[in-house]
Design an enzyme around this catalytic site. Sequence first.
Site, PDB file in Angstrom:
ATOM      1  N   GLU A 441     -54.435 101.413 -62.433  1.00  0.00           N
ATOM      2  CA  GLU A 441     -55.332 100.557 -61.389  1.00  0.00           C
ATOM      3  C   GLU A 441     -55.297  98.918 -61.622  1.00  0.00           C
ATOM      4  O   GLU A 441     -56.394  98.451 -61.453  1.00  0.00           O
ATOM      5  CB  GLU A 441     -56.725 101.011 -61.625  1.00  0.00           C
TER       6      GLU A 441
HETATM    7  C1  LIG Z   1     -50.094 108.110 -65.707  1.00  0.00           C
HETATM    8  C2  LIG Z   1     -50.214 107.213 -64.655  1.00  0.00           C
HETATM    9  C3  LIG Z   1     -50.955 107.406 -63.691  1.00  0.00           C
HETATM   10  C4  LIG Z   1     -50.788 106.552 -62.648  1.00  0.00           C
HETATM   11  N1  LIG Z   1     -51.468 106.863 -61.255  1.00  0.00           N
HETATM   12  C5  LIG Z   1     -51.213 106.224 -60.239  1.00  0.00           C
HETATM   13  C6  LIG Z   1     -51.830 106.731 -58.710  1.00  0.00           C
HETATM   14  O1  LIG Z   1     -52.395 107.633 -58.771  1.00  0.00           O
HETATM   15  N2  LIG Z   1     -51.119 105.999 -58.001  1.00  0.00           N
HETATM   16  C7  LIG Z   1     -50.479 104.927 -57.798  1.00  0.00           C
HETATM   17  O2  LIG Z   1     -50.142 104.251 -56.839  1.00  0.00           O
HETATM   18  N3  LIG Z   1     -50.070 104.440 -59.267  1.00  0.00           N
HETATM   19  C8  LIG Z   1     -50.317 105.083 -60.314  1.00  0.00           C
HETATM   20  N4  LIG Z   1     -49.759 104.593 -61.506  1.00  0.00           N
HETATM   21  C9  LIG Z   1     -49.094 103.374 -61.563  1.00  0.00           C
HETATM   22  C10 LIG Z   1     -49.986 102.140 -62.180  1.00  0.00           C
HETATM   23  O3  LIG Z   1     -50.828 101.854 -61.230  1.00  0.00           O
HETATM   24  C11 LIG Z   1     -48.790 101.106 -62.346  1.00  0.00           C
HETATM   25  O4  LIG Z   1     -47.886 101.545 -63.511  1.00  0.00           O
HETATM   26  C12 LIG Z   1     -49.553 100.043 -62.847  1.00  0.00           C
HETATM   27  O5  LIG Z   1     -50.122  99.305 -61.748  1.00  0.00           O
HETATM   28  C13 LIG Z   1     -48.481  98.803 -63.428  1.00  0.00           C
HETATM   29  O6  LIG Z   1     -47.170  98.765 -62.481  1.00  0.00           O
HETATM   30  P1  LIG Z   1     -45.794  98.897 -63.232  1.00  0.00           P
HETATM   31  O7  LIG Z   1     -45.912  99.934 -64.206  1.00  0.00           O
HETATM   32  O8  LIG Z   1     -44.844  98.784 -62.229  1.00  0.00           O
HETATM   33  O9  LIG Z   1     -45.786  97.560 -64.121  1.00  0.00           O
HETATM   34  P2  LIG Z   1     -45.385  96.264 -63.704  1.00  0.00           P
HETATM   35  O10 LIG Z   1     -45.922  95.620 -62.375  1.00  0.00           O
HETATM   36  O11 LIG Z   1     -43.880  95.944 -63.678  1.00  0.00           O
HETATM   37  O12 LIG Z   1     -45.832  95.295 -64.761  1.00  0.00           O
HETATM   38  C14 LIG Z   1     -45.477  95.276 -66.276  1.00  0.00           C
HETATM   39  C15 LIG Z   1     -46.269  94.084 -66.939  1.00  0.00           C
HETATM   40  O13 LIG Z   1     -46.027  92.956 -66.332  1.00  0.00           O
HETATM   41  C16 LIG Z   1     -47.448  92.514 -66.035  1.00  0.00           C
HETATM   42  N5  LIG Z   1     -47.195  91.742 -64.952  1.00  0.00           N
HETATM   43  C17 LIG Z   1     -46.799  92.120 -63.712  1.00  0.00           C
HETATM   44  N6  LIG Z   1     -47.003  91.277 -62.601  1.00  0.00           N
HETATM   45  C18 LIG Z   1     -47.546  90.057 -63.384  1.00  0.00           C
HETATM   46  C19 LIG Z   1     -48.136  88.832 -62.983  1.00  0.00           C
HETATM   47  N7  LIG Z   1     -48.090  88.414 -61.726  1.00  0.00           N
HETATM   48  N8  LIG Z   1     -48.673  87.992 -63.853  1.00  0.00           N
HETATM   49  C20 LIG Z   1     -48.821  88.449 -64.888  1.00  0.00           C
HETATM   50  N9  LIG Z   1     -48.546  89.767 -65.571  1.00  0.00           N
HETATM   51  C21 LIG Z   1     -47.884  90.376 -64.724  1.00  0.00           C
HETATM   52  C22 LIG Z   1     -48.355  93.679 -65.895  1.00  0.00           C
HETATM   53  O14 LIG Z   1     -49.745  93.313 -66.254  1.00  0.00           O
HETATM   54  C23 LIG Z   1     -47.643  94.615 -66.987  1.00  0.00           C
HETATM   55  O15 LIG Z   1     -48.318  94.343 -68.360  1.00  0.00           O
HETATM   56  C24 LIG Z   1     -50.135 105.441 -62.388  1.00  0.00           C
HETATM   57  C25 LIG Z   1     -49.310 105.129 -63.832  1.00  0.00           C
HETATM   58  C26 LIG Z   1     -49.497 105.887 -64.728  1.00  0.00           C
HETATM   59  C27 LIG Z   1     -48.435 105.582 -66.070  1.00  0.00           C
END
Ligand SMILES: Cc1cc2nc3c(=O)[nH]c(=O)nc-3n(C[C@H](O)[C@H](O)[C@H](O)COP(=O)(O)OP(=O)(O)OC[C@H]3O[C@@H](n4cnc5c(N)ncnc54)[C@H](O)[C@@H]3O)c2cc1C
Length: 598
Positions: A441
């Site tokens: 989220e």
């Molecule tokens: C168990 C689990 C359940 C999930 N359930 C759902 C679901 O039901 N539906 C769904 O759609 N998704 C779901 N997700 C996905 C989840 O919402 C994402 O993993 C999350 O939003 C982060 O995206 P990412 O993993 O691609 O990380 P990234 O976007 O690649 O981010 C990596 C890191 O960089 C930081 N970061 C990224 N951009 C910026 C910025 N502009 N400024 C500063 N910091 C930044 C982030 O805070 C993070 O620490 C789930 C994930 C997991 C692991």
Amino acid sequence: MPTFRAPVQDTLFVLNDVLGYERYSNLAGFSDASPDVLEAILAEGAKLAENVMHPLNRVGDMEGCVRNDDGSVTTPKGFKEAFDQYREGGWMGLAVPVEHGGQGLPYTVHSAVGEYMSAANMALMMYPGLTQGAMAAILVHGSDEQKATWLPKMVEGAWTGTMNLTEPHCGTDLGLLRSKAVPNGDGSYRISGQKIFISAGEHDMSDNIIHLVLARIEGAPEGVKGISLFIVPKFKLDASGNPGARNAVSCGSIEEKMGIHGNSTCVMNYDEAEGFLIGEANGGLKAMFTMMNEARLGVGLQGLAVSEIAYQNAVAYAKDRIQGRSLTGPKAPDKKADPIIVHPDIRRKLMTMKAFNEAGRALVLWTAINSDVAHRSEDGAERQAADDHMGLMTPVVKGVLTDKGFEHAVMAQQVFGGHGYIEEHGMSQFVRDARIAMIYEGANGVQALDLVGRKLGLNGGRAVQAFFKEVGEFCEANRGDEQMAPYTKALKKGLNDLQAATMWLVQNGMANPDNAGAASTDYMHLFGLVALGYMWGRMAKTAQDKLATGANGSADFYETKLVTGRYFMERVMPETSAHLARLSTGSATMMALAAEAF
Ligand SMILES: Cc1cc2nc3c(=O)[nH]c(=O)nc-3n(C[C@H](O)[C@H](O)[C@H](O)COP(=O)(O)OP(=O)(O)OC[C@H]3O[C@@H](n4cnc5c(N)ncnc54)[C@H](O)[C@@H]3O)c2cc1C
């Protein structure tokens, strides 16, 4: 084996005595949940959480979900039956408007019970939790026909919902998403693409799964301006509105993950699946935020919930485990050693968790009441003020409560020493489960940016100024009250730090946005401390008033509140100074090294 008792008395104290629940009886739904009905609902919710959900928590962790060769997913033993009890009890539609098949009761009541359920079994509760987020989006952005088609069965719990945002190359930055929607010419679309990490994406607990999917309509602009939201059912509906032919959406695999093993986290493949636009074309971001805001508060609640159950088990262990003698002489001379609860460092952990949980519960319920006012009040000014509060507090509730939820799960594990590290006592499950709430989220770093970059400046800072005014007036109103001094002095100091930090951001964040980014996480936690401190101020005031006017046999309860609040002010609130000191150093050193230097 961990145990769980729903903190019903504490919830009632916050709602009835601190937040003045009865004052809201003019709002739709509140008169149907008068204080005695509220108490009965909480008691019923507590029973379901303690007796049905909680016993399955370890089962879910150990068994996990299994994807079968045909792409179906089997959930852990007992999950479906427990979910059946949840839906048959009407819990799914507790706060959904009556015209859509719900009970129309306050969202506040739903949140109060939600804490018990998530503490008892976080993974299981994600199935209804995601459904509630999906229902919120359909309620706000769906057409009348869509509401009539999809909502009743979801409210019943016969169909569940999901949120499909994330793609392999696109998490935080949704503007990158590639899933595609092609119009069929009859109002429907063909949806193609791959979504990953989809919670409750496939399972055996409901007759249909209603996926809400973000995709880009062919020819739509690049970036977030070109994304739209679609309803994509697992089974298409036949002429009578029942699940019929299978839609072209399937679960490709499920993730092996650190925690919440009882929840299926799926890779979902869309291969020209039939979907229906919800809301306006290219307006997906707005619709998505309706889901996300609801879900963010729910995730904040998960942080609190895991902190509470971990704390309860740490207390039980600390009273039982004997090691060493008290520094001030034996407290259990008949035994070979004292229970570890006599040791100040164990007390530090227990008091920190207790003080956080009780204030966190008050903060969640205060925000939930504001949600009800924002949606149900007939007074425009009141609605706007409540909506401002919600917007401001959503990233704080999500970011702070989940960071602390994980920290406290670790703290509770530490109380168990080595016994917390092995699986037998169940403490490591709390650590593993709590960890995800900091990530999904919107990872907490992004919550902090939302607070600093969007929410602070919105409408000329109207929401944050209103919060400062309210907390400042509380301190001022109680300034002459000696008994309140331990609470108001520390709170005022915290508020001063927060206002100084806000001023620093105004002066330094605009000129150099890296300063705002570098300050954001400290600022969010500083904000959270003041919000939690304000909750303690109000709880302490209420407890003192109760003691002064006759505590009806509950003097111990109120005295305990006063001590716990004092602990928060003495031991937790001073962290505001460190946050202010850190954030005021700016971004220069943080950003100085070239990437190659790491
Ligand atoms: C168990 C689990 C359940 C999930 N359930 C759902 C679901 O039901 N539906 C769904 O759609 N998704 C779901 N997700 C996905 C989840 O919402 C994402 O993993 C999350 O939003 C982060 O995206 P990412 O993993 O691609 O990380 P990234 O976007 O690649 O981010 C990596 C890191 O960089 C930081 N970061 C990224 N951009 C910026 C910025 N502009 N400024 C500063 N910091 C930044 C982030 O805070 C993070 O620490 C789930 C994930 C997991 C692991």
